[in-house]
Design an enzyme around this catalytic site. Structure first.
Site, PDB file in Angstrom:
ATOM      1  N   LEU A 105       0.817  -1.212   0.000  1.00  0.00           N
ATOM      2  CA  LEU A 105       0.000   0.000   0.000  1.00  0.00           C
ATOM      3  C   LEU A 105       0.849   1.259   0.000  1.00  0.00           C
ATOM      4  CD1 LEU A 105      -2.625  -1.144   2.657  1.00  0.00           C
ATOM      5  CD2 LEU A 105      -2.913  -1.103   0.174  1.00  0.00           C
ATOM      6  N   GLY A 108       7.315   4.042   4.074  1.00  0.00           N
ATOM      7  CA  GLY A 108       7.758   5.272   4.706  1.00  0.00           C
ATOM      8  C   GLY A 108       9.154   5.112   5.258  1.00  0.00           C
ATOM      9  N   PHE A 110      10.018   3.989   8.103  1.00  0.00           N
ATOM     10  CA  PHE A 110      10.225   2.895   9.055  1.00  0.00           C
ATOM     11  C   PHE A 110       9.821   1.533   8.524  1.00  0.00           C
ATOM     12  CE2 PHE A 110       8.722   6.718  11.439  1.00  0.00           C
ATOM     13  CZ  PHE A 110       9.984   7.188  11.728  1.00  0.00           C
ATOM     14  N   GLY A 111       8.997   1.499   7.475  1.00  0.00           N
ATOM     15  CA  GLY A 111       8.587   0.202   6.974  1.00  0.00           C
ATOM     16  C   GLY A 111       7.577   0.315   5.854  1.00  0.00           C
ATOM     17  N   LYS A 127       2.008  -3.378   8.730  1.00  0.00           N
ATOM     18  CA  LYS A 127       3.268  -2.637   8.577  1.00  0.00           C
ATOM     19  C   LYS A 127       4.432  -3.570   8.907  1.00  0.00           C
ATOM     20  CE  LYS A 127       3.941   1.647  10.198  1.00  0.00           C
ATOM     21  NZ  LYS A 127       4.261   2.745  11.158  1.00  0.00           N
ATOM     22  N   ASP A 223       5.430  13.675  13.795  1.00  0.00           N
ATOM     23  CA  ASP A 223       5.616  13.417  12.362  1.00  0.00           C
ATOM     24  C   ASP A 223       4.319  13.703  11.615  1.00  0.00           C
ATOM     25  OD1 ASP A 223       7.158  12.797  10.162  1.00  0.00           O
ATOM     26  OD2 ASP A 223       6.853  10.632  10.325  1.00  0.00           O
TER      27      ASP A 223
END
Length: 414
Positions: A105, A108, A110-111, A127, A223
């Site tokens: 999908l 980012g 981090f994953g 995630k 964030d």
């Protein structure tokens, strides 16, 4: 002969007596240990309930902080943690068809996130934290702990996660089907034409609502950006990605920490002074407001070097009375007087959020109140010191205020 038998008998009797004493002492130790174990187990908090997994986000503000085990070692063994289910790696591998690339999908800092369907039929977003992220365990634990304490209609719901000792660190969320705000503004869905002015203003209000709730709960998101604002099929907001978020002690004015976040959104005072506050989220939200009215990216190296950073470009255009060059022409800014005045007020509010000094920025609660006033037709927005740009050219907006600057680079996990 008799003397020898007597000595042998005495030795055997001594051995027997010694064995009986040893056996008695061992039994006593075991009995005491059992009593101690029973006492300790009675003092432990009850095991976490997994009922909250199926509970939908509340339509009112609530904060639930149950007394779940806080030991990270418990996390590796339990079937639930902080009230959410602990999935096996195999379950989630099967749910995502072995993390099929066609089901990705997005990704980012981090994953990557994958579409999945659990064995019980729930559609989820999984995630998968990057292996090379050296802070991934910290971010994993941080996101689990924060999301399980909070319930709000505009925050994404966490269904569960893998064990910390799993083959991979995986987080399981509710699936939000309509992409991100960034997708609709300047990404793969940008040409859909579905983000009317009314929809954009509502996105701003629901995002501000979620952030104000976080701040009331002593949490700084850290964030805030359009890539972390998800949309459902009715364009309602779900704020996501709490890997960088921080619990904020209520007896301090700031938290000293190395700046982290996404270039273009990071509070310049936080970057310069290493002091994280709630107003850091306010600055980032100011950038989101500018994106919503302009449809431009927060950072774009294809723009003129003075306009690469959207926040700086927006402040300059507002101060120079050229807001019409910033607003997305598809919104009817030039032809619809109501949209023009509302967009102008939103731009002025963003200008205040983007002030370099945090004390000059409003709180998220104040931002939310003003946005609701604009939506409800309170175009005078008397609670904000508005100078109507373009409508009244006698003075510049917030004359004498300091135009914010933004760092060219920032510490980030990307």
């Amino acid at each position: 002969m008799n003397v020898g038998l007597s000595i042998a008998g005495a030795v055997l009797a001594g051995v027997g007596l010694g064995w009986l004493i040893f056996h008695y002492r061992q039994k006593k130790k075991q009995r005491l240990a059992a009593q101690h174990t029973e006492t300790v187990s009675n003092d432990l908090p009850p095991p976490p309930s997994s009922k909250s997994i199926s509970t939908p986000p509340s339509t009112t503000f609530t904060r639930s902080i149950p007394s779940y085990p806080s030991s990270k070692s418990d996390f590796g063994r339990a079937s639930s943690y902080f009230g959410v289910q602990v999935f096996s790696y195999n379950e989630l591998e099967e749910a995502t068809n072995n993390f099929d690339p066609s089901r990705e999908l997005g990704d980012g800092g981090f994953g990557a996130v994958y579409y999945g369907v659990l064995a019980d039929g729930r559609v989820v977003a999984v995630k998968r934290l990057y292996e090379n992220n050296f802070k991934r365990v910290e971010q994993f634990m941080n996101e689990v702990e924060i999301l399980t304490r909070l319930r709000h209609q505009n925050l994404v719901t966490l269904y569960g996660c893998t064990s910390k000792r799993s083959r991979e660190l995986l987080l399981v969320y509710e699936y939000i089907p309509n992409g991100t705000v960034a997708d609709h503004l300047h990404g793969k869905r940008a040409n859909s034409g579905l983000l009317s002015w009314t929809v954009r203003l509502n996105i701003a209000i629901e995002t501000a609502d979620a952030l104000a709730y976080l701040h009331k709960s002593d949490i700084i998101h850290r964030d805030v950006k359009t890539n972390n604002i998800l949309l459902d099929n009715d364009f309602h907001v779900k704020v996501a990605d709490f890997g960088l978020s921080r619990l904020f002690p209520n007896d301090v004015t700031h938290v000293s920490t190395a700046p982290q976040g996404t270039p273009g959104y990071v509070d310049p005072e936080y970057y310069q002074c290493y002091q994280l506050t709630e107003k850091s989220d306010v600055y980032s939200f100011g950038v989101v407001l500018i994106e919503l009215i302009s449809s431009l990216q927060a950072v774009d190296t294809n723009r003129h070097r003075q306009n690469v950073n959207l926040a700086i470009m927006a402040v300059n255009k507002i101060q120079n009375h050229t807001l019409h060059e910033l607003i997305d022409s598809s919104l009817g800014f030039e032809t619809n007087s109501v949209v023009r005045r509302m967009a102008t007020l939103v731009a002025e509010l963003a200008f205040q959020c983007l002030q370099q000094q945090r004390d000059m920025r409003p709180s998220m609660e104040e931002v939310l109140e003003v946005l609701r006033g604009i939506q409800n037709g309170d175009l005078d927005a008397h609670k904000v010191k508005v100078v109507e740009m373009l409508i009244n050219d006698e003075a510049g907006p917030l004359k004498g205020s300091v135009a914010p600057s933004s760092p060219d680079s920032v510490v980030t996990d990307k």
